[in-house]
Design an enzyme around this catalytic site. Structure first.
Site, short mmCIF file in Angstrom:
data_model
loop_
_atom_site.label_atom_id
_atom_site.label_comp_id
_atom_site.label_asym_id
_atom_site.label_seq_id
_atom_site.Cartn_x
_atom_site.Cartn_y
_atom_site.Cartn_z
N GLU A 12 0.87 -1.18 0.00
CA GLU A 12 0.00 0.00 0.00
C GLU A 12 0.90 1.21 0.00
OE1 GLU A 12 -3.31 0.21 -0.40
OE2 GLU A 12 -3.13 -1.92 -0.77
N CYS A 33 -1.88 9.28 3.20
CA CYS A 33 -1.78 8.89 1.79
C CYS A 33 -3.04 9.32 1.06
CB CYS A 33 -1.58 7.39 1.68
SG CYS A 33 -2.83 6.47 2.57
N1 NAD Z 1 -1.72 3.36 0.70
C1 NAD Z 1 -1.79 3.32 2.02
O1 NAD Z 1 -2.64 2.65 2.60
C2 NAD Z 1 -0.83 4.12 2.84
C3 NAD Z 1 -1.08 4.29 4.20
C4 NAD Z 1 -0.18 5.03 4.95
C5 NAD Z 1 0.94 5.59 4.36
N2 NAD Z 1 1.15 5.44 3.04
C6 NAD Z 1 2.31 6.05 2.39
O2 NAD Z 1 3.44 5.92 3.25
C7 NAD Z 1 4.34 7.01 3.07
C8 NAD Z 1 4.67 7.61 4.42
O3 NAD Z 1 5.15 6.66 5.29
P1 NAD Z 1 6.70 6.45 5.56
O4 NAD Z 1 7.42 7.74 5.45
O5 NAD Z 1 6.79 5.68 6.83
O6 NAD Z 1 7.13 5.55 4.31
P2 NAD Z 1 8.53 4.84 4.04
O7 NAD Z 1 8.40 4.13 2.75
O8 NAD Z 1 9.66 5.77 4.21
O9 NAD Z 1 8.65 3.77 5.23
C9 NAD Z 1 7.67 2.78 5.44
C10 NAD Z 1 8.32 1.62 6.18
O10 NAD Z 1 9.27 1.03 5.30
C11 NAD Z 1 10.50 0.84 5.98
N3 NAD Z 1 11.60 0.77 5.02
C12 NAD Z 1 12.38 1.77 4.55
N4 NAD Z 1 13.29 1.27 3.68
C13 NAD Z 1 13.07 -0.07 3.58
C14 NAD Z 1 13.67 -1.13 2.84
N5 NAD Z 1 14.69 -0.92 2.01
N6 NAD Z 1 13.18 -2.38 3.00
C15 NAD Z 1 12.14 -2.60 3.82
N7 NAD Z 1 11.53 -1.64 4.56
C16 NAD Z 1 11.99 -0.39 4.44
C17 NAD Z 1 10.53 2.02 6.94
O11 NAD Z 1 11.46 1.79 7.98
C18 NAD Z 1 9.09 2.03 7.42
O12 NAD Z 1 8.89 1.06 8.43
C19 NAD Z 1 3.62 7.97 2.15
O13 NAD Z 1 4.11 7.80 0.84
C20 NAD Z 1 2.17 7.52 2.24
O14 NAD Z 1 1.39 7.89 1.13
C21 NAD Z 1 0.31 4.69 2.27
N1 LIG Z 2 -7.15 5.14 5.55
C1 LIG Z 2 -6.79 6.53 5.75
C2 LIG Z 2 -5.49 6.90 5.11
C3 LIG Z 2 -4.33 5.98 5.40
C4 LIG Z 2 -3.08 6.53 4.82
O1 LIG Z 2 -2.41 7.37 5.26
C5 LIG Z 2 -7.88 7.41 5.18
O2 LIG Z 2 -8.83 6.92 4.57
O3 LIG Z 2 -7.79 8.62 5.35
#
Ligand code: NAD
Ligand code: A1AUG
Length: 514
Positions: free
Chosen positions: A285, A319
């Protein structure tokens, strides 16, 4: 079993709730700075190398120091998880579900404490922290019930003299990698989906929010989860993350985070490593560049309110956040003026103070990234609100509105993940929809319109996983609006939806000749 219903949000205008939250903040303040070990097979392991979790609203304040796993400890955790899988997969689904229901009950009792910890560790305002905790409860209640539905498989046909069955069995060891922005709900939801389906888990929470994840693992233990089913191993993404993603015993990876890390994981997971006898499954995600489209026939006050709330709730660090708005030219000036006015009325400050609408961004790196995008925005458009920031005490960025940008502007296309919204004008609804679709992401979107035909057009053609009409684009509820996106937003796995648990299992057909 009472039917699933989502956890209600707390009304903080009520004196008793207000007092309870303040008490919870005091309780959390009483344990700030404590040390937290790794948990591998129930064993507490303390390392010299530590991750320090800071309060983003006050850089001086340490939330806790957490032991940091390295490759050796990750390997130890993998061995434990692999061994435990052989016993956990045999535990009846009903018992696995009971652990989730019990954990939900414990969290409900400690709801404000968990939320207060989110306020301190992630900088979440009260209402946002309360929603994060409520969502974790929802995941536990919903996935527990979903497992009870799936425990006997799905019906298939049998011919005379034959008995066919279609059952789900668990996959194996899952690596759960969670983000800091929903440090309780997403961390808990992705973990328990794997657990209730009979898998064991290596949980690597985000390094900025590891303390609340530790509290969750303790809650699972209290709820009766056997040692070794969930192993808590915070660590560097580059070191522990890569090691576990590559590991031949990893059966699946459940990742939530940025596009770039998601792509890296997907690529590495596709490679066959020595001793590996399966194709790894990846649930990813990822990011979003989410749009609210405003039609000319629309409630314009609702449009402005929806843009502001979706863009700036939790400082735009969702996100799902509205990071772009596309407004049909007939109503553009009016909506922009109201967005500007509403934004200027938002207060930014320490989220422990209920009167602040929003708090800080998560850390120095986020502060730098967001402020550099604001500079880009100054070149690409016109800033009508915000545009300023202050990191002297915490990482505060004022809600920023950039107007008159072109659809191709960087602030219209790249995920900023902060309190910044870019606004573009469209000549009509069709052009607005085309602009809304012109990103590589496809997570959420909203359309504000009173025109039924345009609404139906958007239902078909607005290519996002979660589309909302006449409301904002954040705040999906487990079991009501299953959540996940298209294209570079990930595998559209729909957390909190009826198909989610199946991603953690494999189907087995058995056919007996009678
Ligand atoms: N689509 C969704 O449901 C959703 C929900 C929440 C956040 N997000 C996205 O997450 C991002 C923000 O979160 P973030 O800053 O924690 O993201 P990030 O990708 O920097 O980190 C996410 C996780 O991945 C780990 N990570 C980093 N490098 C890695 C590697 N090489 N291998 C494995 N794991 C690794 C980090 O330590 C952390 O635990 C935004 O882009 C946001 O849109 C998406
Ligand atoms: N599920 C949350 C977003 C999660 C990601 O950051 C929403 O619907 O706002």
């Amino acid at each position: 079993m009472i039917p699933y219903k989502h956890e209600p949000f707390t009304d903080f205008s009520k004196e008793e709730n207000n007092t309870a939250y303040l008490e919870a903040l005091k309780k959390v303040e009483g344990y700030l700075g404590e040390e937290y070990p790794l948990i591998i097979g129930g064993e507490r392991i303390t390392t010299n190398d530590q991750i320090i979790s800071y309060n983003p609203a006050n850089k001086e304040e340490v939330i806790g120091s957490v032991s940091k796993a390295n490759k050796e400890l990750a390997e130890k955790a993998m061995q434990v998880a692999d061994e435990t899988f052989h016993t956990w997969k045999k535990v009846k689904p009903e018992i696995r579900a009971d652990v989730l229901f019990k954990a939900a009950a414990i969290i409900r009792r400690r709801k404000h404490e968990i939320s207060a910890l989110l306020t301190k560790e992630a900088g979440k305002p009260w209402n946002e922290a309360d929603a994060d905790t409520a969502e974790a409860i929802d995941f536990l209640e919903y996935y527990g019930r979903q497992m009870l539905r799936l425990k006997d498989g799905q019906p298939v046909e049998s011919r005379p003299g034959e008995f066919n069955r279609y059952d789900y069995i668990p996959l194996g060891v899952g690596v759960v990698i969670s983000p800091w922005n929903f440090p309780f709900a997403i961390m808990a939801g992705t973990t328990v989906a794997a657990v209730v389906t009979g898998n064991t888990v290596l949980l690597k929470p985000a390094s900025t929010t590891p303390v609340v994840a530790y509290k969750f693992v303790e809650i699972l233990e209290e709820a009766g989860l056997p040692a070794g089913v969930v192993n808590y191993i915070p660590g560097s993404g580059a070191e522990v993350g890569d090691y576990l993603v590559d590991h031949p015993k990893t059966r699946f990876i459940s990742f939530t985070g940025s596009r770039d890390v998601g792509l890296r994981i997907n690529e590495r997971a596709s490679k066959l490593n020595e001793g590996q006898i399966w194709l790894k499954r990846v649930i990813a995600e990822m990011g979003g560049k989410d749009t609210i489209v405003v039609d000319k026939e629309a409630d314009l006050e609702l449009a402005a309110q929806s843009i502001v709330k979706s863009a700036f709730g939790f400082s735009g660090q969702k996100c799902s956040a509205c990071s772009r708005a596309v407004i049909v030219e007939d109503v553009y000036d009016e909506v922009v003026a109201r967005v500007e006015e509403l934004t200027k009325g938002l207060s930014v400050g320490d989220p422990t103070d209920l009167s602040n609408f929003t708090g800080p961004v998560i850390d120095a790196a986020a502060f730098k990234k967001i402020t550099s995008y604001i500079e880009i925005g100054k070149e690409e458009g016109r800033i009508v609100a915000g545009g300023t920031a202050d990191d002297s005490k915490g990482f505060f960025v004022n809600p920023t509105v950039i107007v008159d940008v072109t659809p191709e502007a960087r602030v219209m296309k790249e995920e900023i993940f902060g309190p910044v919204v870019a606004i573009a004008k469209a000549k009509d609804f069709d052009e607005a929809l085309a602009i809304a679709n012109n990103t590589e992401y496809g997570l959420t979107g909203a359309v504000i319109t009173k025109n039924r035909m345009n609404q139906e057009k958007a239902r078909e053609d607005f290519h996002v996983g979660n589309l909302y009409f006449n409301r904002g684009c954040t705040g999906a509820i487990v079991g009501y609006q299953p959540f996940g996106g298209f294209n570079m937003s990930g595998t559209d796995s729909k957390a909190g939806g009826p198909d989610y648990l199946q991603l953690h299992m494999q189907a087995k057909t058995t056919s007996e000749t009678l």
